[in-house]
Design a protein around this motif. Structure first.
Motif, short mmCIF file in Angstrom:
data_model
loop_
_atom_site.label_atom_id
_atom_site.label_comp_id
_atom_site.label_asym_id
_atom_site.label_seq_id
_atom_site.Cartn_x
_atom_site.Cartn_y
_atom_site.Cartn_z
N LEU A 128 -24.79 22.41 3.06
CA LEU A 128 -24.07 22.89 2.35
C LEU A 128 -22.01 23.01 3.05
CD1 LEU A 128 -23.07 26.40 2.15
CD2 LEU A 128 -23.08 26.99 4.30
N ASP A 129 -22.48 21.39 4.02
CA ASP A 129 -20.67 21.19 4.27
C ASP A 129 -20.48 20.09 2.51
OD1 ASP A 129 -18.99 19.82 5.69
OD2 ASP A 129 -19.59 18.38 5.08
N ILE A 130 -21.80 19.68 2.19
CA ILE A 130 -21.35 18.62 1.23
C ILE A 130 -20.70 19.61 -0.28
CG2 ILE A 130 -22.63 17.02 -0.64
CD1 ILE A 130 -23.78 15.86 1.58
N PRO A 131 -21.22 20.12 -0.60
CA PRO A 131 -21.21 21.24 -1.87
C PRO A 131 -19.91 21.68 -1.47
CG PRO A 131 -23.43 22.45 -1.12
CD PRO A 131 -22.99 21.17 -0.99
N LEU A 132 -19.11 22.36 -0.18
CA LEU A 132 -18.02 23.24 -0.15
C LEU A 132 -16.81 22.07 -0.41
CD1 LEU A 132 -18.95 25.70 2.99
CD2 LEU A 132 -18.20 25.91 0.76
N ARG A 133 -17.06 20.96 0.70
CA ARG A 133 -16.14 19.77 0.22
C ARG A 133 -15.99 19.64 -1.33
NH1 ARG A 133 -17.45 14.59 2.20
NH2 ARG A 133 -19.69 15.69 3.09
N SER A 134 -16.75 19.66 -2.37
CA SER A 134 -16.07 19.75 -3.65
C SER A 134 -15.42 19.73 -3.94
CB SER A 134 -18.06 19.50 -4.09
OG SER A 134 -18.37 19.69 -3.76
N LEU A 135 -15.12 21.20 -3.98
CA LEU A 135 -14.59 22.62 -4.09
C LEU A 135 -13.22 22.09 -3.93
CD1 LEU A 135 -15.55 25.40 -2.37
CD2 LEU A 135 -16.05 25.48 -4.41
N LYS A 136 -12.36 21.81 -3.91
CA LYS A 136 -10.74 21.15 -4.14
C LYS A 136 -11.05 20.04 -3.96
CE LYS A 136 -11.22 17.22 0.26
NZ LYS A 136 -12.65 17.18 0.76
N TYR A 137 -12.16 19.12 -4.61
CA TYR A 137 -11.90 18.57 -6.23
C TYR A 137 -11.97 19.17 -7.47
CZ TYR A 137 -12.52 14.51 -2.67
OH TYR A 137 -12.53 13.80 -1.37
N LEU A 138 -12.72 19.77 -7.21
CA LEU A 138 -12.61 21.24 -8.71
C LEU A 138 -11.62 22.08 -8.82
CD1 LEU A 138 -16.73 22.52 -8.15
CD2 LEU A 138 -15.95 20.79 -9.81
N VAL A 139 -10.96 22.37 -7.71
CA VAL A 139 -9.97 22.97 -7.96
C VAL A 139 -8.88 21.89 -8.33
CG1 VAL A 139 -8.62 24.92 -6.74
CG2 VAL A 139 -10.39 24.12 -5.92
#
Ligand code: SF4
Ligand code: SF4
Length: 355
Positions: free
Chosen positions: A149-160
């Motif tokens: 879960l950590d990996i997809p959650l970490r990518s959120l900031k890059y998406l924003v």
């Protein structure tokens, strides 16, 4: 294994929590804490000054007290727009010039000293660390979200970040100017301040989730959601400084991995080059062995914690003094204009131009 190095009493995790480092005389942790506290106090002062300015403008009592340009540090989107607008127009906009100056300072810091801005200057990062510390004090530990879960959650900031960058770079020069000169943007700093003072139901719930998340998971906001940190991460990639591990004196205690807020595998790396590294130097602070972990340049020169902190301050001062002396720090919105606009700040005329 320890030839040529000095083994001292390891303070362990408890020592790190208490602000002691692994080496006698090493003040890494305390220097950072003091630096963070200083910038948090500056931030608070700017907030108080802005509140006084707002009150006076609302009452229409001219001349207004000074509006602190430093509050534009909380307008990073405006700052990024200012960079592109500068490219188009050849001059820095006069609405929120400090927003652009401050983001350029943070990018320069990232280019030279990794994400040192996040760990040493950012008041949100400081607050986030205090909340995590409170979590450890209350529950004995912080929690780590499962890797899957950590990996997809970490990518959120890059998406924003990608969303904001896309929205900015697809604007034409005219659209950019129209936004910068819009009624919304002219008072965006005050609207930002009011957002926190007048939190609605949704805002309170979101803030509550972020605060609770930060108590349980260290760096919840920074790790998963902060687009500013994501941007600095990209700029930190080519940085000439990095955490370097010397395998010879390392005793494989794993303390550096345990304290790393970015959860990086420091104890098995030769150099920490990840854009997630916030440059906090906590791994150095907790390491019980002299010379096992250090900040080094690509040329293998050692950078002491004091020098690291001093260089961050130096970059800030150079940018700040440079902006002030060249007359691009304060905006050119008159007191009269503020007095006319602020009473209507909640009207639809001051809504976001894109909404
Ligand atoms: S590697 Fe060291 S400096 Fe980088 S985030 Fe982890 S603890 Fe901080
Ligand atoms: S580098 Fe990490 S694993 Fe090695 S001694 Fe220091 S804290 Fe322990």
């Amino acid at each position: 294994m320890l030839t040529g190095t000095k083994r001292v009493d390891a303070p362990g995790l408890k020592g790190w929590l208490a602000g002691r480092t692994g080496r006698k005389g090493d003040r890494t942790f305390r220097i950072r804490l003091l630096t963070q506290a200083f910038w948090a106090a500056v931030s608070l002062l700017l907030g108080v000054q802005l509140a006084m300015f707002y009150r006076a403008a609302q009452a229409g009592s001219l001349p207004l007290p000074t509006r602190p340009p430093g509050v534009e540090g909380y307008l990073p989107i405006s700052g990024l727009m200012g960079i592109l607008d500068w490219v188009y127009q050849g001059t820095l906009n006069t609405i929120h010039p400090a927003a652009t100056v401050l983001i350029l300072i943070a990018l320069a810091m990232a280019l030279l000293l990794r994400k040192g801005f996040c760990s040493w200057l950012c008041p949100v990062g400081f607050l986030s660390e205090l909340l995590a510390r409170f979590g450890r004090w209350s529950f004995g530990r912080n929690f780590r979200i499962w890797k899957w879960l950590d990996i997809p959650l970490r990518s959120l900031k890059y998406l924003v970040l990608a969303f904001f960058l896309w929205a900015i770079v697809t604007m034409t020069a005219d659209q950019l100017q129209a936004f910068i000169q819009s009624p919304y943007n002219r008072v965006a700093d005050i609207k930002m301040g009011l957002f926190f003072v007048e939190l609605g139901k949704v805002g309170t719930i979101v803030m509550g989730i972020l605060v609770l998340g930060s108590v349980f998971v260290q760096g919840f906001w920074c790790r998963y959601l902060c687009p500013y940190g994501a941007l600095l991460g990209f700029f930190s990639w080519p940085s000439p400084t990095r955490i370097a591990r010397n395998a010879d004196p390392c005793v494989d205690c794993g303390l550096c991995d345990k304290v790393c807020m970015a959860r990086l595998p420091v104890s098995s790396s030769r150099n920490v080059l990840s854009p997630e590294c916030t440059g906090c130097l906590d791994c150095i602070a907790v390491c019980p062995v002299t010379e096992a972990l250090e900040v080094r340049t690509v040329g293998r020169r050692r950078v002491s914690s004091v020098l690291f902190a001093g260089a961050l301050m130096g970059i800030f001062l150079a940018g700040y003094v440079g902006a002030r002396t060249s007359g691009v720090w304060s905006n050119e919105i008159s007191d009269q204009e503020y007095v006319e606009r602020i009473p209507d700040i909640h009207s639809p005329a001051y809504g976001h131009p894109g909404s």
